[in-house]
Design an enzyme around this catalytic site. Structure first.
Site, PDB file in Angstrom:
ATOM      1  N   HIS A 206       0.858  -1.185   0.000  1.00 29.73           N
ATOM      2  CA  HIS A 206       0.000   0.000   0.000  1.00 29.73           C
ATOM      3  C   HIS A 206       0.895   1.236   0.000  1.00 29.73           C
ATOM      4  CE1 HIS A 206      -2.906   2.979   1.418  1.00 29.73           C
ATOM      5  NE2 HIS A 206      -3.858   2.123   1.133  1.00 29.73           N
ATOM      6  N   CYS A 244      -3.708   2.522  -4.778  1.00 30.59           N
ATOM      7  CA  CYS A 244      -4.611   3.343  -3.968  1.00 30.59           C
ATOM      8  C   CYS A 244      -4.636   4.772  -4.516  1.00 30.59           C
ATOM      9  CB  CYS A 244      -4.169   3.330  -2.504  1.00 30.59           C
ATOM     10  SG  CYS A 244      -5.234   4.340  -1.460  1.00 30.59           S
ATOM     11  N   HIS A 271      -7.627   0.322  -4.486  1.00 27.94           N
ATOM     12  CA  HIS A 271      -8.499   1.124  -3.613  1.00 27.94           C
ATOM     13  C   HIS A 271      -8.863   2.354  -4.421  1.00 27.94           C
ATOM     14  CE1 HIS A 271      -6.460  -0.299   0.405  1.00 27.94           C
ATOM     15  NE2 HIS A 271      -7.068  -1.274  -0.230  1.00 27.94           N
ATOM     16  N   ASP A 316     -12.995   3.155  -1.198  1.00 24.05           N
ATOM     17  CA  ASP A 316     -12.166   3.427  -0.024  1.00 24.05           C
ATOM     18  C   ASP A 316     -12.924   4.358   0.890  1.00 24.05           C
ATOM     19  OD1 ASP A 316     -10.010   3.303   1.643  1.00 24.05           O
ATOM     20  OD2 ASP A 316      -8.538   3.844   0.137  1.00 24.05           O
ATOM     21  N   HIS A 317     -12.216   5.028   1.761  1.00 23.02           N
ATOM     22  CA  HIS A 317     -12.867   5.878   2.756  1.00 23.02           C
ATOM     23  C   HIS A 317     -14.049   6.621   2.149  1.00 23.02           C
ATOM     24  CE1 HIS A 317      -8.512   6.326   4.342  1.00 23.02           C
ATOM     25  NE2 HIS A 317      -8.985   5.114   4.517  1.00 23.02           N
ATOM     26  N   TYR A 330     -15.222   4.618   7.324  1.00 22.84           N
ATOM     27  CA  TYR A 330     -15.675   3.266   6.979  1.00 22.84           C
ATOM     28  C   TYR A 330     -17.142   3.015   7.303  1.00 22.84           C
ATOM     29  CZ  TYR A 330     -10.931   2.029   5.703  1.00 22.84           C
ATOM     30  OH  TYR A 330      -9.721   1.965   5.067  1.00 22.84           O
TER      31      TYR A 330
HETATM   32  C1  DNO Z   1      -6.757   3.300   6.404  1.00 22.60           C
HETATM   33  C2  DNO Z   1      -6.114   2.406   5.457  1.00 22.60           C
HETATM   34  C3  DNO Z   1      -4.738   1.967   5.859  1.00 22.60           C
HETATM   35  C4  DNO Z   1      -4.351   0.772   5.029  1.00 22.60           C
HETATM   36  C5  DNO Z   1      -2.977   0.265   5.314  1.00 22.60           C
HETATM   37  C6  DNO Z   1      -2.614  -0.838   4.369  1.00 22.60           C
HETATM   38  O1  DNO Z   1      -7.898   3.511   6.350  1.00 22.60           O
HETATM   39  O2  DNO Z   1      -6.106   2.940   4.186  1.00 22.60           O
HETATM   40  O3  DNO Z   1      -4.694   1.656   7.210  1.00 22.60           O
HETATM   41  O4  DNO Z   1      -5.234  -0.270   5.285  1.00 22.60           O
HETATM   42  O5  DNO Z   1      -2.054   1.271   5.228  1.00 22.60           O
HETATM   43  O6  DNO Z   1      -1.566  -1.584   4.890  1.00 22.60           O
END
Ligand code: DNO
Length: 356
Positions: A206, A244, A271, A316-317, A330
């Site tokens: 990531h 991402c 992501h 993602d978020h 989330y």
């Molecule tokens: C947070 C995430 C990160 C991600 C890690 C992957 O919301 O995007 O914590 O899961 O960095 O290892």
């Protein structure tokens, strides 16, 4: 694309698998053993319990985010080999339960960093916010206090056991510059990739979030040059990227469409989310819609469609909308909206294929 949704486990998430089941096109759950201290072996019994529960809802459990890397491995200290052996055993155990991708990161001390987890957006919702000026004016201790008090739930990458050792960790990183961190990453990958290949698992690093150095700590997964350098460590198909858009895309120099065109074929996991970048370098997470932020999300999805991307994707978020009380970033609602946007783009870019 294989659409997935990140879920923190029964009793550890405000969202349920019953709810996720009703989001169109979600095939799998992205999971982890969130209670497990970093560095410990994930046992078969623990993995089986989680995977069986996920599968009982008709989802696959092929993607784990994350098996976090113990600081000893990132530091390359005397204990690293012991922790690498544990990591290998976790890989073998996950392989037995059909896990295909392990997402991980190589950020020293901190994982993702924001200054405000519930910052208001003009539409009345709230979202994760990074105030550059504020961050530049505080120290790591204040940041930790901010994160510890911001959520009643443990945040991913912000485990209390680590937060209690910040001073000690900063000391330990004093001799570690970017080159040394790369060297420690190389050592780790060369040890574990053969095991991954045996088990049919791909590692997906990531990017650093945000993709720049903070508090003097080295950060190395920051843009196209880093992705290139990562892949040069090994040609193994097990050496991959978590693509991402929100992490890399918070630096406007990272053209996410160009990066997708180059690197999506080496990214078993993506992501997809948007951020709005302000002129002063601060950024806020917006809805997934292209025009709401600074990242060309439709351009990225077009690349995925053109390359017949068959990897795993997750929204993602999300923002916190409709008064939802949830884990920061989330919740159910905005990520579900995000998925429908990504589904729509995907179908639109694949229309030609369907007509034929
Ligand atoms: C947070 C995430 C990160 C991600 C890690 C992957 O919301 O995007 O914590 O899961 O960095 O290892």
């Amino acid at each position: 694309m294989n659409m997935t949704f990140r879920w923190y486990g029964k009793g550890n998430d405000t969202v349920t698998l019953e709810q996720i089941k009703q989001i169109p096109n979600v095939k799998g759950i992205v999971w982890a053993l969130h209670e497990k201290p970093v560095g410990e072996i994930w046992t078969k019994a623990e993995i089986k319990k989680e995977v069986s529960y996920i599968e009982s809802y008709g989802f696959h459990a092929e993607v784990v985010e994350s098996v976090n890397i113990h600081e000893s491995i990132k530091l390359g200290n005397e204990q690293r080999d012991e922790y690498i052996e544990n990591y290998k055993q976790t890989i073998r155990n996950l392989g037995e339960f059909n896990v295909k991708v392990i997402c991980y990161n190589f950020m020293p001390v901190f994982d993702w960093i924001r200054t405000d987890l519930f910052h208001p957006l003009p539409d009345g919702s709230t979202a994760l916010f990074y105030d550059k000026q504020k961050l530049d004016s505080i120290g790591p201790k204040e940041l930790v206090e901010l994160f510890s008090s911001a959520s009643s739930m443990t945040l991913p990458g912000w485990e209390p056991e680590k937060l209690g050792r910040i001073q000690e960790l900063f000391e330990a990183y004093k001799g570690i510059d970017e080159e040394q961190l790369w060297e420690n990453l190389r050592y780790f990958l060369q040890e574990i990739l053969p095991v991954c290949e045996e088990c049919g698992i791909k590692m997906a690093i990531h990017p650093d979030d945000p993709p720049w150095s903070l508090f003097g700590l080295p950060r190395i997964m920051t843009g196209g040059a880093s992705l290139k350098k990562l892949l040069a460590i090994s040609n193994s198909p097990a050496n991959g990227i978590t693509f991402c858009t929100g992490s890399l895309g918070s630096n406007p120099e990272n053209d996410m469409v160009a990066l997708a065109s180059k690197y999506i074929n080496r990214s078993p996991f993506a992501h997809i989310r948007n951020v709005k970048i302000y002129d002063n370098g601060s950024f806020i997470e917006t809805s997934h819609l292209t025009e709401d932020g600074s990242i060309n999300i439709s351009g990225v999805m077009k690349e995925l469609a053109e390359q017949n991307y068959d990897g795993y994707v997750r929204p993602d978020h999300g923002r916190h909308i409709w008064d939802e009380d949830c884990r920061p970033g989330y919740g159910l609602y905005d990520r579900a909206l995000g998925i429908m946007y990504l589904n729509g783009l995907w179908d639109a870019f694949n229309l030609k294929e369907m007509e034929e």
